[in-house]
Design a protein around this motif. Structure first.
Motif, PDB file in Angstrom:
ATOM      1  N   VAL A  36       0.888  -1.262   0.101  1.00 13.58           N
ATOM      2  CA  VAL A  36       0.081  -0.095   0.024  1.00 13.58           C
ATOM      3  C   VAL A  36       0.824   1.182  -0.008  1.00 13.58           C
ATOM      4  O   VAL A  36       0.483   2.256  -0.812  1.00 13.58           O
ATOM      5  CB  VAL A  36      -0.893   0.082   1.087  1.00 13.58           C
ATOM      6  CG1 VAL A  36      -1.782   1.246   1.336  1.00 13.58           C
ATOM      7  CG2 VAL A  36      -1.746  -1.044   1.224  1.00 13.58           C
ATOM      8  N   LEU A  37       1.863   1.133   0.924  1.00 12.01           N
ATOM      9  CA  LEU A  37       2.893   2.340   0.985  1.00 12.01           C
ATOM     10  C   LEU A  37       3.539   2.702  -0.446  1.00 12.01           C
ATOM     11  O   LEU A  37       3.623   3.700  -0.781  1.00 12.01           O
ATOM     12  CB  LEU A  37       3.749   2.246   1.949  1.00 12.01           C
ATOM     13  CG  LEU A  37       3.517   2.318   3.382  1.00 12.01           C
ATOM     14  CD1 LEU A  37       4.558   2.051   4.321  1.00 12.01           C
ATOM     15  CD2 LEU A  37       2.841   3.595   3.722  1.00 12.01           C
ATOM     16  N   LEU A  38       3.929   1.549  -1.183  1.00 11.18           N
ATOM     17  CA  LEU A  38       4.439   1.807  -2.545  1.00 11.18           C
ATOM     18  C   LEU A  38       3.328   2.281  -3.418  1.00 11.18           C
ATOM     19  O   LEU A  38       3.864   3.059  -4.279  1.00 11.18           O
ATOM     20  CB  LEU A  38       5.127   0.620  -2.806  1.00 11.18           C
ATOM     21  CG  LEU A  38       5.676   0.891  -4.431  1.00 11.18           C
ATOM     22  CD1 LEU A  38       6.975   1.596  -4.606  1.00 11.18           C
ATOM     23  CD2 LEU A  38       6.446  -0.702  -4.897  1.00 11.18           C
ATOM     24  N   GLY A  39       2.176   1.479  -3.520  1.00 12.42           N
ATOM     25  CA  GLY A  39       1.399   1.719  -4.288  1.00 12.42           C
ATOM     26  C   GLY A  39       0.285   3.103  -4.378  1.00 12.42           C
ATOM     27  O   GLY A  39       0.247   3.720  -5.163  1.00 12.42           O
ATOM     28  N   ALA A  40       0.280   3.443  -3.078  1.00 16.24           N
ATOM     29  CA  ALA A  40      -0.609   4.971  -3.014  1.00 16.24           C
ATOM     30  C   ALA A  40      -0.133   5.949  -3.715  1.00 16.24           C
ATOM     31  O   ALA A  40      -0.592   6.328  -4.338  1.00 16.24           O
ATOM     32  CB  ALA A  40      -0.703   4.942  -1.477  1.00 16.24           C
ATOM     33  N   PRO A  41       1.270   6.220  -3.678  1.00 14.20           N
ATOM     34  CA  PRO A  41       1.924   7.375  -4.497  1.00 14.20           C
ATOM     35  C   PRO A  41       2.084   6.877  -5.698  1.00 14.20           C
ATOM     36  O   PRO A  41       1.876   7.685  -6.979  1.00 14.20           O
ATOM     37  CB  PRO A  41       3.157   7.683  -4.043  1.00 14.20           C
ATOM     38  CG  PRO A  41       3.536   6.552  -3.029  1.00 14.20           C
ATOM     39  CD  PRO A  41       2.307   5.544  -2.593  1.00 14.20           C
ATOM     40  N   THR A  42       2.720   5.654  -6.385  1.00 13.78           N
ATOM     41  CA  THR A  42       2.828   5.537  -7.533  1.00 13.78           C
ATOM     42  C   THR A  42       1.876   4.886  -8.529  1.00 13.78           C
ATOM     43  O   THR A  42       2.171   5.247  -9.664  1.00 13.78           O
ATOM     44  CB  THR A  42       4.121   4.289  -7.644  1.00 13.78           C
ATOM     45  OG1 THR A  42       3.805   3.295  -6.961  1.00 13.78           O
ATOM     46  CG2 THR A  42       5.350   5.035  -6.809  1.00 13.78           C
ATOM     47  N   LEU A  43       0.974   4.479  -8.023  1.00 14.30           N
ATOM     48  CA  LEU A  43      -0.188   3.721  -8.963  1.00 14.30           C
ATOM     49  C   LEU A  43      -0.856   5.061  -9.841  1.00 14.30           C
ATOM     50  O   LEU A  43      -1.639   4.678 -10.717  1.00 14.30           O
ATOM     51  CB  LEU A  43      -1.183   2.944  -8.137  1.00 14.30           C
ATOM     52  CG  LEU A  43      -0.619   1.723  -7.756  1.00 14.30           C
ATOM     53  CD1 LEU A  43      -1.718   0.864  -6.662  1.00 14.30           C
ATOM     54  CD2 LEU A  43      -0.212   0.798  -8.979  1.00 14.30           C
ATOM     55  N   ARG A  44      -0.811   6.166  -9.256  1.00  8.16           N
ATOM     56  CA  ARG A  44      -1.243   7.282 -10.106  1.00  8.16           C
ATOM     57  C   ARG A  44      -0.499   7.684 -11.035  1.00  8.16           C
ATOM     58  O   ARG A  44      -1.049   8.458 -12.311  1.00  8.16           O
ATOM     59  CB  ARG A  44      -1.504   8.637  -9.329  1.00  8.16           C
ATOM     60  CG  ARG A  44      -2.446   8.389  -8.216  1.00  8.16           C
ATOM     61  CD  ARG A  44      -2.525   9.613  -7.020  1.00  8.16           C
ATOM     62  NE  ARG A  44      -3.130   9.440  -6.037  1.00  8.16           N
ATOM     63  CZ  ARG A  44      -4.429   9.209  -5.795  1.00  8.16           C
ATOM     64  NH1 ARG A  44      -5.372   9.412  -6.765  1.00  8.16           N
ATOM     65  NH2 ARG A  44      -4.852   9.029  -4.609  1.00  8.16           N
ATOM     66  N   VAL A  45       1.004   7.223 -11.237  1.00  8.82           N
ATOM     67  CA  VAL A  45       1.635   7.651 -12.480  1.00  8.82           C
ATOM     68  C   VAL A  45       1.144   6.520 -13.654  1.00  8.82           C
ATOM     69  O   VAL A  45       0.477   5.597 -13.469  1.00  8.82           O
ATOM     70  CB  VAL A  45       3.311   7.620 -12.324  1.00  8.82           C
ATOM     71  CG1 VAL A  45       3.328   8.427 -11.141  1.00  8.82           C
ATOM     72  CG2 VAL A  45       3.604   6.121 -12.083  1.00  8.82           C
ATOM     73  N   ARG A  46       1.825   7.138 -15.007  1.00  4.70           N
ATOM     74  CA  ARG A  46       1.526   6.275 -16.143  1.00  4.70           C
ATOM     75  C   ARG A  46       1.958   4.785 -16.098  1.00  4.70           C
ATOM     76  O   ARG A  46       3.006   4.653 -15.372  1.00  4.70           O
ATOM     77  CB  ARG A  46       1.974   6.825 -17.273  1.00  4.70           C
ATOM     78  CG  ARG A  46       1.503   8.268 -17.730  1.00  4.70           C
ATOM     79  CD  ARG A  46       1.760   8.524 -19.184  1.00  4.70           C
ATOM     80  NE  ARG A  46       2.952   8.698 -19.593  1.00  4.70           N
ATOM     81  CZ  ARG A  46       3.686   9.727 -19.612  1.00  4.70           C
ATOM     82  NH1 ARG A  46       3.002  10.735 -19.788  1.00  4.70           N
ATOM     83  NH2 ARG A  46       4.921   9.770 -19.985  1.00  4.70           N
TER      84      ARG A  46
END
Lengths: 327, 376
Positions: free
Chosen positions: B122-132
């Protein structure tokens, strides 16, 4: 903190020198992204093969300690060998890993997987380079190849000399060679893209591939040219990397590739001047970071920088635009 | 190719005609056979160069990894190149809490590993899943490498010395099972080599294989439940067309995050199994090249098909052990394999039924369009 203040100029200059390497490799990512909208994942291996080519070419001519005119000659040989091999590998990559996919209109994820495959195949091929010797009875070449999974040093030895001081740091001749040759390459490329007919073609395809095709631009040729230029720049970067670091190995491309990609994103992917700026900024920033947190955290600083940029300014410092660079 | 397909199809049809109880018995037999593989040591399958039980354990462990990564890549369509990071976090959670900083029993360590990796997902995904999507690949690649660098450089994790004396599962020694050995095609009962039923030790990998295999079946079942629920449909919609899914009211970001966290948790579980089997871990076990191996398993197997990825995981683990000459060059071969598959068979060796269905629908659509064109 003291380390950063006391060695500020040293960190800046050496950061710029390694940043020049990142910048030249970043060009390959950014230009391919501009014309193909694809992360050229295997570009790091183009760089790595170039570095091996330079080492082997210099071994073949028996380079050792050198200075003056002899040094200039060796440098030319190293640069030419690295640039030639890198350009060839880049073209091969385009032909084998990307063109078949383009013809099928594959989704980007598949293209990325093909690129990852190509990247590992190229890197492992170098890691297995001593295998064919046994098959062809060429055991006497073994010393020449070096141990496949270990460092291969650059035979050329340059006596480090202080050339001129910048505040409290003396710029060395190696920093100067690296920075000067990088700037020469960058200016040539920038002018080529902005002024020449072929450069205009690249910009046109990056801006609007269909309109460019209607205007009579051969897209395939432009793509080949883009890979060629990316390869040449990666080759030049490989020789500079060797001058600065002194050794190469089969997986040298991996970390450098991620950093160069970071540089490309930092400057705005697809933007040539952005990639150059991004490379220098990254090189300097990671030097400051390693002074602050310890040199073992250098790579972590670079990766974290990438995440932070993607979160807060995904279009980079200068924006994403290969097409918009006007003459 | 067609003949093979028809053959399997006819078998499936014939099995389908059997009564329900007979099908269940048949499945039960197959499962039993899989459990007994390291006891039976079948002639061709058995690896001669290395311990067959250990190879089977690796197959089961990598199957878990492939099922987990399949949720991320196959169902949600997110290319994660840092999966080894979650695997490492799972293994290190077990190591740190079981040996280095505390001495919890394994029964608590495994859930702990799952929770910790889920949180890190979750910690990695929350910020990065918004990128392309294509940036995600590079960010996760960086993540995998950061995890390793932190493990190497931090004194808290023992640095490159690693962690030893990781606890094993509790043993209940009930009875000994003799192995079977083969000479040509005749079987002998080998009374010298025995496996004590559920005695977890360094010398015998078979109990670990049984434990991990059980986990594989449980995870497969949960995976099946998830895919056939609202969650699975949301993933499919997000993967096929994110904008359309969002318009239909699917909170795509939340579902992507769920896929990421679920995948991470399964990665952590397999990492925990790895740690307890090896009893010793160090950062060198978690280099980035494994991430690519994991991606290769999912892509080769057929993204989105759980049986396909399990098959590929087993194949890619077993083949280099069986054919030792492949072992050196295996990452080179995997690279070539990935490239060849991307070009010639992007859907993988065993594509999910959905892909086959979608492809057929697409063909029909073009046919109709072409006919319409001819009439006009």
């Amino acid at each position: 903190m003291d380390l950063l203040i006391n060695h500020f100029w040293e960190l800046t200059i050496t950061g710029l020198a390694i940043g020049a390497v990142y910048a030249l490799v970043a060009l390959g990512y950014t230009m391919v992204y501009g014309v193909l909208r694809l992360i050229n994942f295997a570009h790091s291996e183009v760089f790595m093969w170039g570095s091996f080519a330079a080492v082997w070419a210099l071994m073949a001519v028996g380079a050792g300690k050198a200075s003056g005119l002899g040094l200039a000659g060796y440098l030319v040989i190293g640069f030419v060998a690295a640039m030639t091999v890198s350009a060839l590998i880049a073209m091969l990559l385009e032909r084998v890993a990307y063109r078949p996919l383009r013809k099928r209109n594959s989704p980007p994820l598949i293209a990325l997987i093909s690129a990852i495959g190509a990247s590992f195949a190229l890197s492992e091929l170098m890691g297995l380079r001593d295998k064919p010797l046994g098959w062809f009875n060429l055991e006497n070449l073994r010393d020449y190849l070096g141990r496949p999974r270990e460092n291969l040093p650059l035979p050329l030895q340059i006596q480090t000399k202080a050339v001129f001081p910048v505040f409290n740091y003396d710029v060395t001749n190696i920093d100067l060679i690296v920075l000067l040759s990088a700037i020469v390459m960058m200016v040539i490329l920038d002018q080529f893209i902005r002024r020449s007919r072929l450069g205009r073609g690249i910009r046109a395809v990056a801006m609007d591939p269909e309109a460019a095709a209607l205007m009579g631009i051969n897209r395939d040729r432009v793509i080949r040219l883009t890979f060629l230029i990316g390869g040449i720049m990666a080759g030049a970067a490989a020789m500079m990397y060797l001058l600065k670091i002194g050794v190469t190995r089969y997986n040298a491309g991996f970390i450098l590739g991620v950093k160069a990609f970071t540089a490309a994103v930092l400057g705005g992917i697809g933007n040539i001047r952005g990639a150059l700026l991004g490379g220098f900024v990254l090189g300097v920033a990671e030097n400051y970071g390693s002074a602050l947190f310890g040199s073992q955290w250098k790579d972590v600083v670079a990766f974290l920088l990438l995440v932070v940029i993607l979160l807060f300014r995904p279009t980079g410092l200068l924006g994403e635009s290969l097409g918009k660079a006007r003459a | 190719m067609n003949a093979v397909r028809n053959f399997f199809h006819s078998i499936r049809v014939r099995l389908g005609k059997l009564p329900r109880w007979a099908q269940l018995v048949l499945w039960g037999l197959v499962v039993l056979l899989v459990y007994l593989l390291p006891i039976i040591n079948p002639p061709f399958l058995t690896t001669t160069g290395s311990d067959f039980g250990a190879v089977l354990f690796s197959c089961a462990m990598y199957s878990l990894v492939a099922i987990g990564l399949n949720i991320v890549i196959g169902y949600a369509g997110l290319l994660d190149l840092g999966y080894i990071g979650f695997f490492a976090i799972g293994a290190y959670t077990v190591g740190m809490l079981g040996s280095a900083h505390a001495t919890l029993p394994l029964i608590l360590l495994v859930p702990a590993a799952i929770v910790v990796t889920m949180i890190s997902g979750v910690l990695l995904g929350a910020p990065t899943l918004r990128v392309r999507g294509d940036y995600l690949a590079i960010v996760t690649l960086g993540f995998g490498e950061i995890v390793r660098l932190v493990l190497v450089n931090s004194g808290w994790t023992n640095g490159s010395r690693g962690i030893s004396n990781i606890p094993t599962p509790p043993s209940i020694e009930l009875f000994d099972i003799p192995h079977i050995s083969w000479q040509g095609l005749t079987a002998f009962v080998d009374l010298e080599t025995t496996t004590t039923f559920l005695k977890f030790s360094v010398t015998d990998s078979v109990p670990y294989y049984w434990l991990t295999l059980t986990l594989v079946f449980i995870v497969l079942f949960l995976d099946w439940l998830m895919q056939n629920s609202r969650v699975g449909r949301a993933w499919e919609a997000t993967r096929e067309d994110e904008d359309a899914a969002e318009l239909m009211g699917v909170p795509t970001f939340r579902f992507k995050l769920l896929a990421f966290a679920t995948g991470a948790a399964i990665g952590g579980l397999s990492g925990a199994m790895f740690a307890t089997k090896q009893q010793f871990i160090n950062p060198e076990n978690f280099t980035i090249i494994y991430s690519v191996l994991f991606v290769a398993m999912v892509v080769v197997g057929g993204q989105g098909n759980r049986w396909g990825v399990v098959f590929a995981a087993v194949l890619l683990t077993w083949a280099p052990e069986k054919f030792r000459f492949l072992a050196d060059g295996r990452f080179f071969l995997f690279g070539i394999l990935l490239m060849a598959l991307a070009i010639f068979r992007p859907q993988g060796l065993i594509p999910p039924k959905r892909t086959v269905r979608a492809r057929k629908a697409e063909e029909e659509e073009t046919e109709i369009l072409e006919e319409g064109h001819a009439h006009a």
